[in-house]
Design a protein around this motif. Sequence first.
Motif, PDB file in Angstrom:
ATOM      1  N   THR A  69       0.886  -1.202  -0.062  1.00  0.00           N
ATOM      2  CA  THR A  69      -0.028  -0.021  -0.067  1.00  0.00           C
ATOM      3  C   THR A  69       1.047   1.124   0.043  1.00  0.00           C
ATOM      4  O   THR A  69       0.627   2.241  -0.693  1.00  0.00           O
ATOM      5  CB  THR A  69      -0.974  -0.057   1.274  1.00  0.00           C
ATOM      6  N   VAL A  73       0.641   4.268  -2.734  1.00  0.00           N
ATOM      7  CA  VAL A  73       0.306   5.634  -2.267  1.00  0.00           C
ATOM      8  C   VAL A  73       1.391   6.637  -2.713  1.00  0.00           C
ATOM      9  O   VAL A  73       1.153   7.598  -3.308  1.00  0.00           O
ATOM     10  CB  VAL A  73      -0.098   5.876  -0.960  1.00  0.00           C
ATOM     11  N   GLN A 357      -3.137   4.850 -10.555  1.00  0.00           N
ATOM     12  CA  GLN A 357      -2.965   4.153  -9.199  1.00  0.00           C
ATOM     13  C   GLN A 357      -4.183   4.177  -8.396  1.00  0.00           C
ATOM     14  O   GLN A 357      -4.665   3.449  -7.510  1.00  0.00           O
ATOM     15  CB  GLN A 357      -2.060   4.917  -8.519  1.00  0.00           C
ATOM     16  N   ALA A 361      -6.675   1.436  -6.737  1.00  0.00           N
ATOM     17  CA  ALA A 361      -7.496   1.177  -5.285  1.00  0.00           C
ATOM     18  C   ALA A 361      -8.766   1.600  -5.272  1.00  0.00           C
ATOM     19  O   ALA A 361      -9.416   0.675  -4.639  1.00  0.00           O
ATOM     20  CB  ALA A 361      -6.935   2.614  -4.534  1.00  0.00           C
TER      21      ALA A 361
END
Length: 403
Positions: A69, A73, A357, A361
Amino acid sequence: MTEPATGVMDAVLDPAETDERAEPAWGAVVSLALGVFGLVTAEFLPASLLTPLAQDLGVTEGTAGQAVTATAVVGAIAAPTMAIITKRLDRRLVMWGLTVLLILSNLVAAFASSLPVLLIARIMLGISLGGFWSMSAAMAMRLVPMRLMPRAMSIILTGVSVATVCAAPVGAYVGDIWGWRTAFMIAAVVGALALLVQIATLPKLPPAGVASVRTLLDVMKRPMIRIALLVVLLVASGHFAGFTYVRPFLEKVPALDIETISLVLLAYGIGGFFGNFAGGFMAERSLKTAVGLAPLLIAVAAALLLTLGASPVVAAIAVAAWGFAFGAVPVGLQTWLVRAAPDQAESAGGLMVATFQVAIALGAVFGGLLVDNAGVASAFAYCGIATLLAALAAFLLGPKHAD
């Protein structure tokens, strides 16, 4: 180089730019492919090493999974900002720096004694990953003539395909034989080899545009950029909402055993490898066809799994076709983005990576909610709808020509 659109800061072009584009610098393109291979390999390693890694660091597997993660991010943040932060630097030096960061991240991970140290390593990787991805298409545009841009992106993205097929099984094997730290050490060696080839082949590439936050906003105002980002959002969210749950589907619907599922997933990876080259081949001839057919094929694959997925043969063919289609997606989209903003290709590339990205998610979260509340079939249904809408947007609103 195409003149900047009104409102975008003037490009500062290298006098040798025309000469660089007249003859393709294939060695430099291959060096970028090696860098991508190293980055994606490092990105995928925690997934195949999670259990021993968590045990060694004294944390749960779920906690250790935050290493993935953290990378995603930070990558989403680094992608659109890297061109701004490094706006005065030679792009060759920036690429070298990002590859050095890749090497250091693997070394820090290999010697990590706690989860915070591992997270620092993965944050470093996120910066390298986001920066590299955002600038790779813009660099490819300057290393080859524009007509060869799809071929160059296909070569660069081969690094993704090979890493996708090899990284997880090789990482798991190395981790089992020599320990998880050795896998990260090998990844560091791969990064070092990529750096050596980049030093030997990348030409001087002074910044071709002065990037800023205003530049990002100006690029986003261009209609073709907004359409391309919409297609990225639909394709990526649909793909990750559905494909994240392909293993439980294969276990429950066609009721395949683990060995067969492994072979089907290998077929997916091999399909992606060839889809990457097919995407480049199509994009050189018709960019609209390339960006439209790939998501359409994913929609067809999802529909086949929903309607005829109980058949092991149909399920295997559909998953392999899915891999082929998704392998073709990035080539066409990257080419579309840089052609829509050739004067600010780095900003366009950064926006694409950030959108991708975010879509990953959103797709994973939305897919999980669908699976928990309505079953695996609902996630595949969303995937089919989203990718079909992406195909329609590409065909109806996409690039008018390949030039």
